[in-house]
Design a protein around this motif. Structure first.
Motif, PDB file in Angstrom:
ATOM      1  N   MET A 168      35.769  58.245  65.531  1.00 34.69           N
ATOM      2  CA  MET A 168      35.591  59.775  65.595  1.00 34.69           C
ATOM      3  C   MET A 168      37.048  60.273  66.432  1.00 34.69           C
ATOM      4  N   THR A 169      37.498  59.898  67.286  1.00 32.19           N
ATOM      5  CA  THR A 169      38.480  60.401  68.113  1.00 32.19           C
ATOM      6  C   THR A 169      39.785  60.092  67.108  1.00 32.19           C
ATOM      7  N   GLU A 170      39.916  59.004  66.430  1.00 32.49           N
ATOM      8  CA  GLU A 170      41.270  58.702  65.812  1.00 32.49           C
ATOM      9  C   GLU A 170      41.155  59.567  64.366  1.00 32.49           C
ATOM     10  N   ALA A 171      39.910  59.739  63.792  1.00 30.73           N
ATOM     11  CA  ALA A 171      39.794  60.599  62.662  1.00 30.73           C
ATOM     12  C   ALA A 171      40.243  62.197  63.098  1.00 30.73           C
ATOM     13  N   GLY A 172      39.694  62.708  64.174  1.00 33.99           N
ATOM     14  CA  GLY A 172      39.572  63.797  64.686  1.00 33.99           C
ATOM     15  C   GLY A 172      41.015  63.924  64.884  1.00 33.99           C
ATOM     16  N   LEU A 173      41.787  63.108  65.682  1.00 34.75           N
ATOM     17  CA  LEU A 173      43.173  63.381  66.017  1.00 34.75           C
ATOM     18  C   LEU A 173      43.987  63.465  64.975  1.00 34.75           C
ATOM     19  N   VAL A 174      44.094  62.808  63.735  1.00 32.69           N
ATOM     20  CA  VAL A 174      44.731  62.684  62.610  1.00 32.69           C
ATOM     21  C   VAL A 174      44.556  63.958  61.706  1.00 32.69           C
ATOM     22  N   GLY A 175      43.086  64.581  61.715  1.00 30.60           N
ATOM     23  CA  GLY A 175      42.822  65.717  61.095  1.00 30.60           C
ATOM     24  C   GLY A 175      43.704  66.988  61.953  1.00 30.60           C
ATOM     25  N   GLY A 176      43.358  66.849  63.277  1.00 28.72           N
ATOM     26  CA  GLY A 176      44.065  68.210  64.205  1.00 28.72           C
ATOM     27  C   GLY A 176      45.487  68.120  63.864  1.00 28.72           C
ATOM     28  N   LEU A 177      46.120  66.851  64.007  1.00 26.10           N
ATOM     29  CA  LEU A 177      47.624  66.925  64.102  1.00 26.10           C
ATOM     30  C   LEU A 177      48.144  67.118  62.756  1.00 26.10           C
ATOM     31  N   ALA A 178      47.212  66.812  61.512  1.00 21.06           N
ATOM     32  CA  ALA A 178      47.923  67.196  60.310  1.00 21.06           C
ATOM     33  C   ALA A 178      47.682  68.498  60.021  1.00 21.06           C
ATOM     34  N   ASP A 179      46.480  69.394  60.618  1.00 17.67           N
ATOM     35  CA  ASP A 179      46.531  70.832  60.262  1.00 17.67           C
ATOM     36  C   ASP A 179      47.553  71.475  61.380  1.00 17.67           C
ATOM     37  N   TRP A 180      47.836  71.008  62.331  1.00 19.87           N
ATOM     38  CA  TRP A 180      48.644  71.430  63.319  1.00 19.87           C
ATOM     39  C   TRP A 180      50.024  71.561  62.641  1.00 19.87           C
ATOM     40  N   TYR A 181      50.423  70.352  62.105  1.00 16.62           N
ATOM     41  CA  TYR A 181      51.762  70.280  61.401  1.00 16.62           C
ATOM     42  C   TYR A 181      51.986  71.199  60.064  1.00 16.62           C
ATOM     43  N   ALA A 182      50.731  71.293  59.465  1.00 19.62           N
ATOM     44  CA  ALA A 182      50.874  72.353  58.205  1.00 19.62           C
ATOM     45  C   ALA A 182      50.837  73.655  58.432  1.00 19.62           C
ATOM     46  N   VAL A 183      50.067  74.148  59.626  1.00 19.38           N
ATOM     47  CA  VAL A 183      50.005  75.528  60.098  1.00 19.38           C
ATOM     48  C   VAL A 183      51.434  75.871  60.730  1.00 19.38           C
ATOM     49  N   THR A 184      51.852  74.861  61.541  1.00 16.33           N
ATOM     50  CA  THR A 184      53.240  75.276  62.097  1.00 16.33           C
ATOM     51  C   THR A 184      54.472  75.211  61.110  1.00 16.33           C
ATOM     52  N   ALA A 185      54.233  74.288  60.098  1.00 21.45           N
ATOM     53  CA  ALA A 185      55.594  74.338  58.897  1.00 21.45           C
ATOM     54  C   ALA A 185      55.408  75.743  58.267  1.00 21.45           C
ATOM     55  N   LEU A 186      54.390  76.349  58.332  1.00 22.79           N
ATOM     56  CA  LEU A 186      54.480  77.660  57.537  1.00 22.79           C
ATOM     57  C   LEU A 186      55.524  78.453  58.213  1.00 22.79           C
ATOM     58  N   PHE A 187      55.542  78.449  59.556  1.00 24.81           N
ATOM     59  CA  PHE A 187      56.235  79.353  60.009  1.00 24.81           C
ATOM     60  C   PHE A 187      57.618  78.885  60.656  1.00 24.81           C
ATOM     61  N   ARG A 188      57.729  77.774  61.314  1.00 25.30           N
ATOM     62  CA  ARG A 188      58.857  77.204  61.868  1.00 25.30           C
ATOM     63  C   ARG A 188      58.815  75.810  61.496  1.00 25.30           C
ATOM     64  N   GLU A 219      44.688  83.673  63.385  1.00 24.34           N
ATOM     65  CA  GLU A 219      43.516  83.557  64.178  1.00 24.34           C
ATOM     66  C   GLU A 219      42.642  82.681  63.035  1.00 24.34           C
ATOM     67  N   ASP A 220      42.974  82.928  61.804  1.00 25.86           N
ATOM     68  CA  ASP A 220      42.319  82.178  60.687  1.00 25.86           C
ATOM     69  C   ASP A 220      42.844  80.786  60.451  1.00 25.86           C
ATOM     70  N   LEU A 221      44.079  80.815  60.731  1.00 19.70           N
ATOM     71  CA  LEU A 221      45.067  79.631  60.703  1.00 19.70           C
ATOM     72  C   LEU A 221      44.577  78.545  61.693  1.00 19.70           C
ATOM     73  N   SER A 222      44.232  79.269  63.111  1.00 17.00           N
ATOM     74  CA  SER A 222      43.926  78.416  64.334  1.00 17.00           C
ATOM     75  C   SER A 222      42.512  77.957  64.151  1.00 17.00           C
ATOM     76  N   ARG A 223      41.876  78.547  63.331  1.00 17.39           N
ATOM     77  CA  ARG A 223      40.315  78.093  63.054  1.00 17.39           C
ATOM     78  C   ARG A 223      40.147  76.842  62.158  1.00 17.39           C
ATOM     79  N   ILE A 224      41.601  76.842  61.272  1.00 13.32           N
ATOM     80  CA  ILE A 224      41.581  75.899  60.435  1.00 13.32           C
ATOM     81  C   ILE A 224      41.750  74.658  61.221  1.00 13.32           C
ATOM     82  N   ARG A 225      42.721  74.653  62.153  1.00  7.81           N
ATOM     83  CA  ARG A 225      43.175  73.573  63.158  1.00  7.81           C
ATOM     84  C   ARG A 225      41.973  73.041  63.743  1.00  7.81           C
ATOM     85  N   ILE A 226      41.107  73.958  64.322  1.00 12.37           N
ATOM     86  CA  ILE A 226      40.024  73.446  65.025  1.00 12.37           C
ATOM     87  C   ILE A 226      38.823  72.854  64.105  1.00 12.37           C
TER      88      ILE A 226
END
Length: 442
Positions: free
Chosen positions: A40-60, A405-412
């Motif tokens: 669970m933590t492995e998949a959650g970490l991968v999902g969270g990191l992937a979404d963090w990278y995707a959201v961050t890559a939109l702007f910087r 806020e919506d993008l951060s909700r995607i990360r969550i």
């Protein structure tokens, strides 16, 4: 707490849980729950990191490391602005939708409600008076009166006033105002008739006529006329002074008789005026005569002095009640009250006049429809100019403020859904797949 802050904390919590689950799995490799927690933590970490990278890559650039597919918004600034402009012009605010909304709107009722709310009864006139007084104080009276004189002359010169003259004359006749005007004329004549100057003028006219008659004919005839005239004057058979006195008294009596509304001359004059009112605008000869008279008058007169004097007198109008009360003797307070009463009464009548409101509503909507047709591109231009004025940092902040806020909700959701998928995979692998393999003896 914002969703961005919450997403960061959840990602940090998932990372700590992953480290803890890995350590627990190392200590207790045969315990089922340690493997479930690790999945669970492995998949959650991968999902969270992937979404963090995707959201961050939109702007910087994530972690400040440049990449081909990072800082998407800054790199595609022009395309993004073009897309927003196109969306606003064609989807959000197209001409058809603007016209549809404009047609549904009740502009006049909205304006009336706004004015009534902003200016309760009694204050609208005061505010209108204040605006007018303030505007007058800013005018250059000399220049303004000259401009108005030219415009008024041009308007009158190009306008056929004959029908209006006929209507005005009809209105005077129908409302009984003609007798008021005739009474004033008669009174003015009466004041000038019973005077020594008038008697002297009559006497001069008689003498001129006498001279005219004595000078006509041949020499012998003129001699006989003069001899007869001298004889008549000497015998007092011809006395021009007495004749002038009699004519003066008769003229005064005639003018006094004209004060009667039933006098035949007044009735004849009124009848002639009725005919003239009916003929004005119908007879070309009358129209030509009035037009010629109008052009001659316009060439000789100037409205500028009267307009300047009027503006100068209006410039002394008080802007408030205090000033008006201090100037009661000048009559300005009365004028102020009359104008205020007129504005209030007209405003109340206007609010009840549905036809007039509908006419103004149609005019405003017609005007705004033309503006939409000719100036709709300005909407997109305003959007483009506004976005072009944004710096890169401000543009990113603007977009993040709207969708952050919506993008951060995607990360969550990435962390939480990833953990759920990890649990599902653990269940599939250890609850279904492994038992099947064991049953098959593998």
């Amino acid at each position: 707490m914002t969703n961005k802050r919450r997403a960061d904390l959840i990602l940090l919590a998932v990372a700590l849980c992953f480290v803890a689950s890995a350590f627990a799995l190392h200590l207790y490799p045969e315990v089922w729950w340690t493997r479930l927690l690790f999945y669970m933590t492995e998949a959650g970490l991968v999902g969270g990191l992937a979404d963090w990278y995707a959201v961050t890559a939109l702007f910087r650039h994530p972690l400040g490391i440049p990449g081909k597919h990072t800082a998407i918004v800054p790199r595609n600034r022009v395309k993004l602005i073009d897309g927003v402009v196109t969306m606003v012009e064609t989807q959000l605010l197209p001409p058809s939708k603007l016209k549809e909304k404009l047609e549904e709107a009740s502009i006049m009722n909205t304006v009336i409600e706004w004015l009534d709310d902003r200016f309760p009864r009694g204050t609208l006139a005061k505010q209108g008076w204040k605006w007018m007084a303030g505007l007058l104080k800013q005018l250059d009276f000399s220049k303004t009166s000259g401009d108005w004189d030219e415009r008024l002359k041009l308007l009158l010169a190009n306008k056929d006033i004959t029908p209006y003259a006929g209507k005005a004359l009809n209105a005077i006749l129908e409302h009984g105002k003609i007798h008021v005007w005739l009474d004033r004329i008669v009174e003015e004549i009466a004041l000038r008739t019973d005077t020594p100057a008038t008697k002297e003028l009559i006497l001069q006219l008689l003498r001129n006529e006498q001279e005219k008659q004595l000078s006509q004919g041949n020499a012998f005839t003129r001699f006989l006329k003069k001899a007869a005239s001298i004889f008549a004057e000497e015998s007092d058979a011809l006395n021009l002074d007495d004749a002038a006195e009699v004519l003066s008294r008769d003229l005064v009596q005639f003018v006094n008789d004209l004060r009667s509304h039933d006098h035949e001359l007044r009735l004849l004059l009124i009848e002639m005026l009725h005919r003239l009112a009916a003929d004005l605008g119908q007879r070309p000869d009358l129209t030509a005569t009035v037009e010629s008279w109008k052009q001659e008058v316009l060439e000789r007169i100037s409205f500028a002095p009267s307009i300047e004097a009027l503006l100068a007198s209006l410039n002394t109008l008080p802007e408030d009640d205090t000033a008006a009360n201090e100037d009661n003797n000048s009559g300005l307070a009365g004028l102020r009250n009359w104008v205020g009463s007129f504005i209030e009464d007209y405003w109340e009548q206007f609010k009840q006049d549905e036809s007039k409101k509908a006419w103004i509503e149609r005019y405003i909507k017609l005007f705004l429809n033309k503006v939409i047709d000719t100036e709709h591109r300005l909407i997109g231009q305003i959007v483009r100019d506004t976005l072009d004025a944004f710096t890169e940092k401000r543009l990113i902040s603007f977009i993040e403020d709207k969708v952050g806020e919506d993008l951060s909700r995607i990360r969550i959701n990435g962390s939480l859904v990833g953990a759920g998928i990890g649990a599902l995979l653990y269940g599939l692998l250890h609850g279904i797949y492994e038992p099947i393999l064991q049953a098959l003896g593998r």
